[in-house]
Design an enzyme around this catalytic site. Structure first.
Site, PDB file in Angstrom:
ATOM      1  N   GLY A 292     -36.430  -1.093 -19.226  1.00 24.82           N
ATOM      2  CA  GLY A 292     -37.670  -1.223 -19.992  1.00 24.82           C
ATOM      3  C   GLY A 292     -38.858  -1.693 -19.161  1.00 24.82           C
ATOM      4  O   GLY A 292     -39.883  -2.079 -19.710  1.00 24.82           O
TER       5      GLY A 292
ATOM      6  N   GLU B 124     -29.113  -6.797 -22.969  1.00 25.83           N
ATOM      7  CA  GLU B 124     -29.878  -7.505 -24.011  1.00 25.83           C
ATOM      8  C   GLU B 124     -28.942  -8.341 -24.889  1.00 25.83           C
ATOM      9  O   GLU B 124     -29.335  -9.399 -25.385  1.00 25.83           O
ATOM     10  CB  GLU B 124     -30.698  -6.492 -24.827  1.00 25.83           C
TER      11      GLU B 124
ATOM     12  N   ASN C 125     -29.869   5.073 -26.220  1.00 24.73           N
ATOM     13  CA  ASN C 125     -29.758   3.787 -26.921  1.00 24.73           C
ATOM     14  C   ASN C 125     -31.092   3.529 -27.617  1.00 24.73           C
ATOM     15  O   ASN C 125     -32.072   3.153 -26.978  1.00 24.73           O
ATOM     16  CB  ASN C 125     -29.456   2.687 -25.884  1.00 24.73           C
TER      17      ASN C 125
ATOM     18  N   SER D  59     -34.952   2.673 -17.049  1.00 28.33           N
ATOM     19  CA  SER D  59     -36.172   3.474 -16.945  1.00 28.33           C
ATOM     20  C   SER D  59     -35.923   4.915 -16.478  1.00 28.33           C
ATOM     21  O   SER D  59     -36.704   5.477 -15.715  1.00 28.33           O
ATOM     22  CB  SER D  59     -37.185   2.773 -16.024  1.00 28.33           C
TER      23      SER D  59
ATOM     24  N   LYS E 171     -31.924   1.247 -29.586  1.00 33.23           N
ATOM     25  CA  LYS E 171     -32.209  -0.183 -29.787  1.00 33.23           C
ATOM     26  C   LYS E 171     -32.686  -0.428 -31.230  1.00 33.23           C
ATOM     27  O   LYS E 171     -32.269   0.280 -32.140  1.00 33.23           O
ATOM     28  CB  LYS E 171     -33.207  -0.687 -28.749  1.00 33.23           C
TER      29      LYS E 171
ATOM     30  N   GLU F   8     -26.504  -0.808 -15.215  1.00 38.91           N
ATOM     31  CA  GLU F   8     -27.889  -0.969 -15.639  1.00 38.91           C
ATOM     32  C   GLU F   8     -28.476  -2.217 -14.995  1.00 38.91           C
ATOM     33  O   GLU F   8     -28.297  -3.335 -15.520  1.00 38.91           O
ATOM     34  CB  GLU F   8     -27.952  -1.131 -17.156  1.00 38.91           C
TER      35      GLU F   8
ATOM     36  N   HIS G  17     -24.228  -4.698 -23.432  1.00 38.19           N
ATOM     37  CA  HIS G  17     -25.579  -4.377 -22.964  1.00 38.19           C
ATOM     38  C   HIS G  17     -26.255  -5.664 -22.493  1.00 38.19           C
ATOM     39  O   HIS G  17     -26.036  -6.744 -23.065  1.00 38.19           O
ATOM     40  CB  HIS G  17     -26.375  -3.736 -24.103  1.00 38.19           C
TER      41      HIS G  17
HETATM   42  C1  PEP Z   1     -31.259   0.535 -21.869  1.00 33.76           C
HETATM   43  O1  PEP Z   1     -31.657  -0.259 -22.687  1.00 33.76           O
HETATM   44  O2  PEP Z   1     -30.046   0.763 -21.819  1.00 33.76           O
HETATM   45  C2  PEP Z   1     -32.227   1.169 -20.980  1.00 33.76           C
HETATM   46  C3  PEP Z   1     -31.787   1.708 -19.896  1.00 33.76           C
HETATM   47  O3  PEP Z   1     -33.550   1.112 -21.358  1.00 33.76           O
HETATM   48  P1  PEP Z   1     -34.792   1.865 -20.619  1.00 33.76           P
HETATM   49  O4  PEP Z   1     -34.365   3.287 -20.378  1.00 33.76           O
HETATM   50  O5  PEP Z   1     -35.923   1.746 -21.555  1.00 33.76           O
HETATM   51  O6  PEP Z   1     -35.010   1.142 -19.325  1.00 33.76           O
END
Ligand code: PEP
Length: 254
Positions: free
Chosen positions: A175, A99, A9, A215, A11, A169, A97
């Protein structure tokens, strides 16, 4: 046997030149990193989808989008429809997601409309669920996930649900550099599978790939992907460099 699905992703990152550089880097290394049973997906921003589709044509890498409208077309300024995504070569779309939930107020109801719309039109949704740190600390993880799954999949039939990918997630791990331990992730993935069995049936529950996201990097991917119910990764930060994304792809060993 469920496939391993590794999705990046991107973003709101990377312009057209950077898109070209990253995809060429991924294409160069993917043949040696990827096993036959691993599906690799990239989800660039809307502005890069057309170029990505051209660059990836004929390759093993699949294309997805990060969001989609629940409308077909019309006066919805700034929105992108399922038809536009398909026309540009997308097979996947990330829905729900954290976000989008956190910063754009997406509710379970809206997410269920997007899920229906994607499934009705043969796009494979990557349906995201996850609890915040406060919710985990209050012992509410299971309740939150249950509500998100029940709400987000309202009105989705068993036949439709059979085509989705799910991503767990935990919001506190996105992040932040904090990863759920393999055991913490596996525990929630197991709960998700039993929720799917309750809501649909056990055959469906056993066949849906459930990704972990939060992460994920080459250093922690193998331990996470070794868990019985973890079928891949949804990757944010580490998907923006070919080397780290391919490192995660190479960790998938089913
Ligand atoms: C994500 O945004 O789906 C995600 C898992 O981000 P990150 O790997 O940076 O934690």
């Amino acid at each position: 046997m469920r496939p391993i699905v590794i999705a990046g992703n991107w973003k709101m990152n990377l312009d057209l030149g950077e898109t070209r550089t990253l995809l060429n880097g991924i294409l160069q290394g993917v043949a040696s990193a990827r096993k036959e049973s691993t599906h690799v997906i990239v989800c660039p921003p809307f502005t890069s989808l057309s170029l990505a589709s051209e660059i990836l044509r004929g390759s093993a890498i699949r294309l997805g989008a990060q969001n989609m409208s629940h409308h077909d077309n019309g006066a919805f300024t700034g929105e992108i429809s399922w038809g536009m995504l398909k026309a540009v070569g997308c097979r996947y779309v990330i829905i729900g997601h954290s976000e989008r939930r956190q910063f754009y107020g997406e509710t379970d109801k809206l997410i269920s409309l997007k899920m229906k719309k994607a499934l009705d039109h043969d796009l494979i949704p990557i349906f995201c669920v996850g609890e915040t740190l406060e919710q985990r600390e209050r012992g509410e993880t299971e309740t939150v996930i249950t509500n998100q799954i029940r709400g987000g999949l309202e009105g989705v039939s068993t036949g439709e649900a059979a085509r989705m990918i799910l991503a767990y997630e935990p919001v506190w791990a996105i992040g932040t550099g904090k990863t759920a331990t393999p055991q913490q992730a596996q525990d929630v993935h197991k709960v998700i599978r039993s929720l799917l069995a309750d809501q649909f049936d056990s055959t469906l529950a056993a066949s849906i790939p459930i990704q972990y996201g939060g992460s994920v990097k080459p250093e922690n991917a193998s331990d996470l992907l070794a868990c019985d119910d973890i079928d891949g990764a949804l990757v944010g930060g580490a998907c923006l460099k070919a080397e780290s994304f391919l490192g995660i792809v190479a960790s998938a060993n089913r």
